[in-house]
Design a protein around this motif. Structure first.
Motif, PDB file in Angstrom:
ATOM      1  N   LEU A   1      -4.443 -20.062  19.903  1.00  0.00           N
ATOM      2  CA  LEU A   1      -5.020 -20.526  18.647  1.00  0.00           C
ATOM      3  C   LEU A   1      -5.051 -19.445  17.568  1.00  0.00           C
ATOM      4  O   LEU A   1      -5.217 -19.757  16.381  1.00  0.00           O
ATOM      5  CB  LEU A   1      -6.444 -21.045  18.885  1.00  0.00           C
ATOM      6  N   ARG A   2      -4.866 -18.200  17.966  1.00  0.00           N
ATOM      7  CA  ARG A   2      -4.835 -17.125  16.971  1.00  0.00           C
ATOM      8  C   ARG A   2      -3.599 -17.235  16.071  1.00  0.00           C
ATOM      9  O   ARG A   2      -3.504 -16.520  15.068  1.00  0.00           O
ATOM     10  CB  ARG A   2      -4.901 -15.754  17.639  1.00  0.00           C
ATOM     11  N   GLY A   3      -2.678 -18.141  16.415  1.00  0.00           N
ATOM     12  CA  GLY A   3      -1.589 -18.430  15.492  1.00  0.00           C
ATOM     13  C   GLY A   3      -2.079 -18.938  14.149  1.00  0.00           C
ATOM     14  O   GLY A   3      -1.374 -18.838  13.141  1.00  0.00           O
TER      15      GLY A   3
ATOM     16  N   SER B   1      -5.461 -27.189  13.262  1.00  0.00           N
ATOM     17  CA  SER B   1      -6.714 -27.772  12.783  1.00  0.00           C
ATOM     18  C   SER B   1      -7.732 -27.826  13.921  1.00  0.00           C
ATOM     19  O   SER B   1      -7.375 -27.801  15.108  1.00  0.00           O
ATOM     20  CB  SER B   1      -6.482 -29.182  12.240  1.00  0.00           C
ATOM     21  N   LYS B   2      -8.988 -27.904  13.552  1.00  0.00           N
ATOM     22  CA  LYS B   2     -10.055 -27.996  14.557  1.00  0.00           C
ATOM     23  C   LYS B   2      -9.845 -29.228  15.441  1.00  0.00           C
ATOM     24  O   LYS B   2     -10.022 -29.172  16.664  1.00  0.00           O
ATOM     25  CB  LYS B   2     -11.404 -28.094  13.832  1.00  0.00           C
ATOM     26  N   GLU B   3      -9.446 -30.332  14.812  1.00  0.00           N
ATOM     27  CA  GLU B   3      -9.239 -31.567  15.563  1.00  0.00           C
ATOM     28  C   GLU B   3      -8.127 -31.398  16.604  1.00  0.00           C
ATOM     29  O   GLU B   3      -8.284 -31.781  17.769  1.00  0.00           O
ATOM     30  CB  GLU B   3      -8.884 -32.697  14.593  1.00  0.00           C
ATOM     31  N   ASN B   4      -7.003 -30.818  16.187  1.00  0.00           N
ATOM     32  CA  ASN B   4      -5.895 -30.621  17.120  1.00  0.00           C
ATOM     33  C   ASN B   4      -6.254 -29.622  18.217  1.00  0.00           C
ATOM     34  O   ASN B   4      -5.906 -29.820  19.390  1.00  0.00           O
ATOM     35  CB  ASN B   4      -4.648 -30.144  16.371  1.00  0.00           C
ATOM     36  N   ALA B   5      -6.948 -28.552  17.838  1.00  0.00           N
ATOM     37  CA  ALA B   5      -7.342 -27.544  18.828  1.00  0.00           C
ATOM     38  C   ALA B   5      -8.234 -28.147  19.903  1.00  0.00           C
ATOM     39  O   ALA B   5      -8.032 -27.920  21.108  1.00  0.00           O
ATOM     40  CB  ALA B   5      -8.046 -26.384  18.130  1.00  0.00           C
TER      41      ALA B   5
ATOM     42  N   ASP C   1     -13.904 -22.341  18.928  1.00  0.00           N
ATOM     43  CA  ASP C   1     -15.047 -22.021  18.070  1.00  0.00           C
ATOM     44  C   ASP C   1     -14.753 -20.887  17.100  1.00  0.00           C
ATOM     45  O   ASP C   1     -15.527 -20.664  16.162  1.00  0.00           O
ATOM     46  CB  ASP C   1     -16.264 -21.662  18.925  1.00  0.00           C
ATOM     47  N   SER C   2     -13.660 -20.164  17.318  1.00  0.00           N
ATOM     48  CA  SER C   2     -13.333 -19.029  16.452  1.00  0.00           C
ATOM     49  C   SER C   2     -12.339 -19.370  15.354  1.00  0.00           C
ATOM     50  O   SER C   2     -11.920 -18.494  14.596  1.00  0.00           O
ATOM     51  CB  SER C   2     -12.776 -17.872  17.298  1.00  0.00           C
ATOM     52  N   LEU C   3     -11.965 -20.643  15.239  1.00  0.00           N
ATOM     53  CA  LEU C   3     -10.978 -21.018  14.218  1.00  0.00           C
ATOM     54  C   LEU C   3     -11.458 -20.708  12.804  1.00  0.00           C
ATOM     55  O   LEU C   3     -10.689 -20.223  11.971  1.00  0.00           O
ATOM     56  CB  LEU C   3     -10.628 -22.500  14.339  1.00  0.00           C
ATOM     57  N   ASN C   4     -12.727 -20.968  12.531  1.00  0.00           N
ATOM     58  CA  ASN C   4     -13.250 -20.671  11.190  1.00  0.00           C
ATOM     59  C   ASN C   4     -13.162 -19.177  10.902  1.00  0.00           C
ATOM     60  O   ASN C   4     -12.806 -18.761   9.790  1.00  0.00           O
ATOM     61  CB  ASN C   4     -14.693 -21.150  11.055  1.00  0.00           C
TER      62      ASN C   4
END
Length: 301
Positions: free
Chosen positions: A16-18, A69-73, A274-277
């Motif tokens: 997700l760090r992408g 996106s949060k939804e996809n993640a 939880d770290s996407l933001n």
């Protein structure tokens, strides 16, 4: 007169760090709208393969960013299992998301840009295991590979996802694909000199890592499951080969190589939804002034 400069843009692995990588590129493109158009070759490993393949297919930065996106993640990492007895996640939802972005039968040779995508083939009864650098360089033996299969193969991270068609994550051999791309550009059917190459390498963020334990008595279990960092032998393999790529790419190209990889204030796992933001804010606020200056001076327009 056509420029002799050959521009390469690469994207690291990192789950997700992408989101950080594509967020940084989006900001760069706001300053230099033609940067993708003037890129000759896109390289990507694991999550970076999704970005590289998406851009090569013609998706915009914002469309690629939507993959993170949060939804996809939350959909991709929606149900976890004990990684000690099976992969932590299945890969069905990841494939579904990718099929919403790429046509099922799209092949590497159909893409609008050259790509290099590392993966590792586990072998069979008739062939040994080996690294595979999927690409669509003219006359490549892999140009007929389906984009969806290449993306799934390069991002089949051990522990996290199942193997895919007997492949595992390209990060095992090239977390940072820059050096692989440089070699591909110098050799074979591209045949550029190192002086002609420009490489812009985008990482997925880093934090200070070390093993603060007495490792002299560690056995197999300790190297595999000890914490700080998690799965230390895997973490060192991924980070070690990435640093090797950076050292040698920089040595070969010197001022014609530029690395963008923000430091993070904490460790972030590849499935840390939880770290996407935090990653998006880091991409938004990171100081790119020196990198933008390099692009202005070095990148072919």
């Amino acid at each position: 007169m056509e420029s002799s400069i050959f521009n390469i843009m690469t994207f690291d692995g990192g789950g997700l760090r992408g989101a950080l990588s594509i967020g940084l590129l989006e900001r760069i493109q706001n300053q230099y709208p033609d940067i993708i158009r003037t890129t000759n070759l896109l390289g990507g490993t694991s999550t970076g393969s999704l970005i590289a393949l998406g851009l090569a297919y013609g998706l915009s930065c914002s469309e690629v960013k939507e993959l993170y996106s949060k939804e996809n993640a939350n959909y991709i990492f929606n149900k976890s299992y004990s990684e000690m007895i099976r992969p932590k996640y299945n890969n069905d939802n990841l494939k579904e998301i990718l099929l919403s972005a790429f046509p099922e039968h799209l092949r590497l040779k159909d893409l609008g840009k050259l790509v290099v995508i590392p993966s590792f083939y586990l072998g069979s009864e008739t062939s040994s295991w080996k690294p595979i650098f999927y690409n669509n360089i003219p006359n490549s033996p892999t140009e007929d590979a389906r984009v969806i299969d290449v993306a799934m193969s390069s991002s089949a991270a051990p522990v996290f996802f199942p193997t895919y068609k007997n492949h595992i994550d390209g990060g095992i051999i090239a977390t940072d694909p820059s050096l692989a791309c440089v070699i591909q550009a110098i050799s074979g059917n591209i045949g550029r000199s190192s002086e002609e190459l420009r490489v812009l390498s985008l990482g997925t963020g880093y934090n200070f890592n070390s093993i603060n334990h007495d490792t002299t008595s560690w056995g197999a279990v300790d190297w595999i499951i000890s914490k700080n960092p998690d799965f230390p032998i895997i973490s060192m393999t991924l980070e070690g080969n990435a640093q090797m790529s950076q050292i040698f790419s920089n040595s070969l190209l010197q001022d014609n190589y530029e690395r963008i990889n923000p430091r993070m204030d904490r460790g972030i796992g590849m499935d840390d939804c939880d770290s996407l933001n935090y990653l998006n804010e880091l991409a938004k606020n990171y100081d790119l002034s020196s990198n933008l200056k390099w692009i202005k001076e070095k990148w072919n327009k």
